[in-house]
Design an enzyme around this catalytic site. Structure first.
Site, PDB file in Angstrom:
ATOM      1  N   LYS A  22       0.849  -1.206   0.000  1.00 51.73           N
ATOM      2  CA  LYS A  22       0.000   0.000   0.000  1.00 51.73           C
ATOM      3  C   LYS A  22       0.878   1.248   0.000  1.00 51.73           C
ATOM      4  O   LYS A  22       0.662   2.168  -0.787  1.00 51.73           O
ATOM      5  CB  LYS A  22      -0.886  -0.004   1.225  1.00 51.73           C
ATOM      6  CG  LYS A  22      -1.541   1.332   1.545  1.00 51.73           C
ATOM      7  CD  LYS A  22      -2.492   1.249   2.717  1.00 51.73           C
ATOM      8  CE  LYS A  22      -1.800   1.374   4.032  1.00 51.73           C
ATOM      9  NZ  LYS A  22      -1.469   2.741   4.449  1.00 51.73           N
ATOM     10  N   ASN A  23       1.890   1.249   0.884  1.00 51.29           N
ATOM     11  CA  ASN A  23       2.662   2.481   1.099  1.00 51.29           C
ATOM     12  C   ASN A  23       3.706   2.735   0.029  1.00 51.29           C
ATOM     13  O   ASN A  23       4.393   3.748   0.068  1.00 51.29           O
ATOM     14  CB  ASN A  23       3.301   2.459   2.493  1.00 51.29           C
ATOM     15  CG  ASN A  23       2.235   2.570   3.578  1.00 51.29           C
ATOM     16  OD1 ASN A  23       1.071   2.868   3.284  1.00 51.29           O
ATOM     17  ND2 ASN A  23       2.604   2.288   4.803  1.00 51.29           N
ATOM     18  N   CYS A 116      -4.651  11.766  12.543  1.00 51.40           N
ATOM     19  CA  CYS A 116      -5.547  10.601  12.645  1.00 51.40           C
ATOM     20  C   CYS A 116      -5.415  10.068  14.066  1.00 51.40           C
ATOM     21  O   CYS A 116      -4.744  10.671  14.913  1.00 51.40           O
ATOM     22  CB  CYS A 116      -5.138   9.551  11.611  1.00 51.40           C
ATOM     23  SG  CYS A 116      -3.535   8.827  11.956  1.00 51.40           S
ATOM     24  N   ARG A 121       0.132  13.792  12.853  1.00 52.85           N
ATOM     25  CA  ARG A 121       0.568  13.738  11.445  1.00 52.85           C
ATOM     26  C   ARG A 121       0.892  15.117  10.879  1.00 52.85           C
ATOM     27  O   ARG A 121       0.350  15.558   9.887  1.00 52.85           O
ATOM     28  CB  ARG A 121      -0.467  13.032  10.578  1.00 52.85           C
ATOM     29  CG  ARG A 121      -1.051  11.766  11.114  1.00 52.85           C
ATOM     30  CD  ARG A 121      -0.045  10.668  11.374  1.00 52.85           C
ATOM     31  NE  ARG A 121       0.531  10.072  10.197  1.00 52.85           N
ATOM     32  CZ  ARG A 121      -0.020   9.047   9.536  1.00 52.85           C
ATOM     33  NH1 ARG A 121      -1.157   8.541   9.954  1.00 52.85           N
ATOM     34  NH2 ARG A 121       0.563   8.529   8.461  1.00 52.85           N
ATOM     35  N   ASP A 305       4.665   0.334  12.089  1.00 47.20           N
ATOM     36  CA  ASP A 305       3.445  -0.362  11.648  1.00 47.20           C
ATOM     37  C   ASP A 305       3.387  -1.797  12.155  1.00 47.20           C
ATOM     38  O   ASP A 305       2.329  -2.419  12.148  1.00 47.20           O
ATOM     39  CB  ASP A 305       3.346  -0.354  10.114  1.00 47.20           C
ATOM     40  CG  ASP A 305       3.215   1.053   9.573  1.00 47.20           C
ATOM     41  OD1 ASP A 305       3.458   1.258   8.377  1.00 47.20           O
ATOM     42  OD2 ASP A 305       2.885   1.963  10.359  1.00 47.20           O
ATOM     43  N   ARG A 397      -8.332  -1.157   4.458  1.00 51.63           N
ATOM     44  CA  ARG A 397      -7.476  -0.109   3.900  1.00 51.63           C
ATOM     45  C   ARG A 397      -6.109  -0.656   3.523  1.00 51.63           C
ATOM     46  O   ARG A 397      -5.436  -0.142   2.644  1.00 51.63           O
ATOM     47  CB  ARG A 397      -7.285   1.030   4.921  1.00 51.63           C
ATOM     48  CG  ARG A 397      -8.515   1.874   5.179  1.00 51.63           C
ATOM     49  CD  ARG A 397      -8.171   3.057   6.057  1.00 51.63           C
ATOM     50  NE  ARG A 397      -7.032   3.790   5.520  1.00 51.63           N
ATOM     51  CZ  ARG A 397      -6.278   4.614   6.237  1.00 51.63           C
ATOM     52  NH1 ARG A 397      -6.529   4.799   7.525  1.00 51.63           N
ATOM     53  NH2 ARG A 397      -5.270   5.260   5.681  1.00 51.63           N
TER      54      ARG A 397
HETATM   55  C1  EPZ Z   1       4.203   6.724   6.333  1.00 50.19           C
HETATM   56  O1  EPZ Z   1       3.462   7.739   6.994  1.00 50.19           O
HETATM   57  C2  EPZ Z   1       3.267   5.530   6.218  1.00 50.19           C
HETATM   58  N1  EPZ Z   1       2.107   5.904   5.429  1.00 50.19           N
HETATM   59  C3  EPZ Z   1       2.823   5.074   7.613  1.00 50.19           C
HETATM   60  O2  EPZ Z   1       2.019   3.926   7.450  1.00 50.19           O
HETATM   61  C4  EPZ Z   1       4.074   4.697   8.404  1.00 50.19           C
HETATM   62  O3  EPZ Z   1       3.700   4.305   9.707  1.00 50.19           O
HETATM   63  C5  EPZ Z   1       5.022   5.899   8.466  1.00 50.19           C
HETATM   64  O4  EPZ Z   1       5.348   6.338   7.114  1.00 50.19           O
HETATM   65  C6  EPZ Z   1       6.317   5.582   9.193  1.00 50.19           C
HETATM   66  O5  EPZ Z   1       6.987   4.571   8.534  1.00 50.19           O
HETATM   67  C7  EPZ Z   1       2.206   5.924   4.078  1.00 50.19           C
HETATM   68  O6  EPZ Z   1       3.260   5.670   3.517  1.00 50.19           O
HETATM   69  C8  EPZ Z   1       0.965   6.263   3.329  1.00 50.19           C
HETATM   70  P1  EPZ Z   1       6.363  10.029   8.519  1.00 50.19           P
HETATM   71  P2  EPZ Z   1       4.048   9.250   7.059  1.00 50.19           P
HETATM   72  O7  EPZ Z   1       6.253  11.271   7.756  1.00 50.19           O
HETATM   73  O8  EPZ Z   1       4.749   9.557   5.791  1.00 50.19           O
HETATM   74  C9  EPZ Z   1       6.646  13.099  12.148  1.00 50.19           C
HETATM   75  C10 EPZ Z   1       0.132   2.567   7.787  1.00 50.19           C
HETATM   76  O9  EPZ Z   1      -0.316   1.989   8.767  1.00 50.19           O
HETATM   77  N2  EPZ Z   1       6.550  14.141  11.109  1.00 50.19           N
HETATM   78  O10 EPZ Z   1       7.602   9.187   8.383  1.00 50.19           O
HETATM   79  O11 EPZ Z   1       2.984  10.141   7.513  1.00 50.19           O
HETATM   80  C11 EPZ Z   1       5.288  12.472  12.406  1.00 50.19           C
HETATM   81  O12 EPZ Z   1       4.578  13.180  13.374  1.00 50.19           O
HETATM   82  C12 EPZ Z   1       0.642   3.993   7.883  1.00 50.19           C
HETATM   83  O13 EPZ Z   1       0.250   2.053   6.660  1.00 50.19           O
HETATM   84  C13 EPZ Z   1       6.740  15.474  11.465  1.00 50.19           C
HETATM   85  O14 EPZ Z   1       6.973  15.790  12.619  1.00 50.19           O
HETATM   86  O15 EPZ Z   1       5.133   9.075   8.219  1.00 50.19           O
HETATM   87  C14 EPZ Z   1       5.619  11.104  12.925  1.00 50.19           C
HETATM   88  O16 EPZ Z   1       5.867  11.201  14.307  1.00 50.19           O
HETATM   89  C15 EPZ Z   1       0.452   4.512   9.288  1.00 50.19           C
HETATM   90  N3  EPZ Z   1       6.654  16.420  10.502  1.00 50.19           N
HETATM   91  C16 EPZ Z   1       6.924  10.781  12.222  1.00 50.19           C
HETATM   92  O17 EPZ Z   1       7.438  12.010  11.694  1.00 50.19           O
HETATM   93  C17 EPZ Z   1       6.386  16.107   9.187  1.00 50.19           C
HETATM   94  O18 EPZ Z   1       6.333  17.023   8.343  1.00 50.19           O
HETATM   95  C18 EPZ Z   1       6.766   9.769  11.081  1.00 50.19           C
HETATM   96  O19 EPZ Z   1       6.064  10.380  10.051  1.00 50.19           O
HETATM   97  C19 EPZ Z   1       6.198  14.754   8.849  1.00 50.19           C
HETATM   98  C20 EPZ Z   1       6.291  13.778   9.821  1.00 50.19           C
END
Ligand code: EPZ
Length: 417
Positions: A22-23, A116, A121, A305, A397
């Site tokens: 998915k990701n 969420c 996020r 995850d 999802r």
């Molecule tokens: C991706 O989310 C995945 N989603 C998530 O999978 C996954 O858990 C996550 O990466 C971590 O591996 C998709 O790819 C669609 P991040 P993403 O930006 O990109 C902080 C699932 O279950 N952050 O790496 O949103 C944030 O708060 C989903 O399939 C900032 O602070 O993850 C979090 O604590 C859930 N500022 C951490 O980084 C930002 O601008 C990780 O976020 C962006 C992120």
């Protein structure tokens, strides 16, 4: 409201194929608006999140056809830069599309990415990168408007290796000749898969999979083609199901190298995992033992995850163990639900402390999010008696026909509409 009815106790035997990630598929589909042409995507999973993104592509004027795992996008009909408001909140889609829209239309409106249940996020790192590339970012009551009449290649440092921010900045710089460097970039396999697609349309990308990614954009992108990698979290889910229910399952299609920290953790807990290039056989022949301390982290650490899935396995493993969630601030909702099934878990902040029970018992529990739901299903497979897991739409999802797949290896599970 659909739910799963699960009769626990059947050890799992047989083989399961792992579908596309998915990701990986989500950012690749968003990227198809870049080339104003044809993109052929193989092994695209059939998931509700994917359908949402395909609906949005069509609303932007793209033609999308699907034949099983083969998805073809023609973005030459792309007309609109604005995602319809009713779609904005789905799958945080306006964030997923922002980089590609900025590259193609020099404009991106982001709304509805207000977090969420697992965390706020934020997208500050995305916006910081867009500004570094020359975008003007203005905050409005209904969302954030990013405009970049001229995207200027530059070096961008991410304070945190955000997956989404890395992907968005790769996309935002893909149509601008010149060198953009992302340092402290995310290294997840899904980043490399997106880079594979971008290279197929003529973008020069090096360093994907490391913390320094070099992007040389192209002003004449070509038609593209890519094969979506296997979903490492789904593969880990099946391994967790065996850890909870027992048995021996051949998990096919996902290279164990995609989930090496999960393989290492389950082996340390006492599972037998025989690896090969395109999959692995996972077997539980005796009770697992809990490890004193685990924690999640950015790739290649233990994936966030998988944290709910590992907790599910810990609930009936011998002794005491703890696991800390270092990525999302609110990702312990599965713990209370597992306690409703007889688990002994106490949560302090972002750390779950688990004392292994002999066995869980069936209960009626609700999935609060995608991976929470998967963890409850895994736990229910090993529990004594009948469980009812509601909130199946969350599970839809990220999992293609989870019920059918588990039934095929002997699970006593049925989906009640
Ligand atoms: C991706 O989310 C995945 N989603 C998530 O999978 C996954 O858990 C996550 O990466 C971590 O591996 C998709 O790819 C669609 P991040 P993403 O930006 O990109 C902080 C699932 O279950 N952050 O790496 O949103 C944030 O708060 C989903 O399939 C900032 O602070 O993850 C979090 O604590 C859930 N500022 C951490 O980084 C930002 O601008 C990780 O976020 C962006 C992120």
């Amino acid at each position: 409201m659909s739910f799963y009815k699960i009769e626990g106790g059947a050890a799992l035997q047989g083989s399961i194929d792992v579908h596309g990630a998915k990701n990986a598929a989500l950012p690749i589909l968003a990227a198809t608006i870049l080339n104003n042409g044809i993109s052929v995507i193989h092994n695209c999973p059939d998931l509700s999140d994917i359908e949402s993104i395909i609906t949005i592509l069509r609303s932007l004027g793209c033609r999308v056809t699907r034949d099983g795992g083969l998805v073809t996008v023609d973005s030459s009909g792309f007309t609109s830069a604005d995602i319809p408001l009713e779609f904005m909140k789905q799958t945080r889609s306006s964030t997923i599309f922002a980089g590609a829209l900025l590259a193609r239309t020099k404009r991106a409106f982001i709304a509805g990415s207000g977090g969420c249940c697992i965390g706020k996020r934020p997208i500050d790192l995305h916006l910081m990168g867009f500004k570094a590339l020359g975008a003007d970012v203005s905050f409005r009551p209904d969302g954030i408007l990013c405009r970049a009449p001229h995207i200027c290649p530059c070096k961008i440092h991410l304070d945190f290796p955000s997956v989404g921010a890395t992907e968005n900045l790769m996309l935002a710089s893909s149509l601008t000749p010149g060198l953009t460097v992302i340092s402290n970039a995310a290294k997840e396999p899904e980043i490399c898969n997106l880079a594979d697609y971008l290279r197929s349309i003529g973008v020069g990308i090096k360093g994907d999979g490391t913390s320094e990614i070099y992007i040389k954009g192209t002003c004449s992108p070509s038609d593209g083609e890519v094969t979506v990698i296997a979903d490492r979290i789904v593969a880990a889910t099946y391994a967790a199901c065996v850890a909870c229910a027992g048995g021996r399952v051949d998990v096919r299609g996902a290279s164990p190298s995609l989930l090496s920290p999960v393989v290492a953790t389950l082996r340390r807990m006492g599972m037998t995992i025989e690896c090969r290039n395109d999959g692995f056989v996972v077997e539980k022949s005796s009770r697992c033992i809990n490890l004193p301390y685990l924690c999640t982290g950015p790739y290649p650490a233990l994936p966030t995850d998988c944290q709910p899935l590992i907790v599910a396995a810990m609930t009936t493993s011998y002794g005491f163990g703890a696991i800390s969630e270092k990525i999302f601030e609110n990702r312990m909702a599965h713990c209370k639900r597992l306690c409703d099934m007889g688990a002994d878990i106490s949560v302090s902040g972002r750390t779950a402390m688990v004392r292994g029970a002999e066995r869980l018992h069936g209960a009626a529990v609700d999935a609060s999010d995608l991976r929470c739901g998967a963890a409850l299903v895994a736990a229910a497979l090993g529990a004594e008696g009948t469980s009812f897991v509601s909130g199946v739409h969350y599970i839809d999802r990220g999992y293609e026909n989870l019920c059918t797949a588990l039934k095929s290896v002997g699970a006593n599970i049925e989906r009640i509409e």
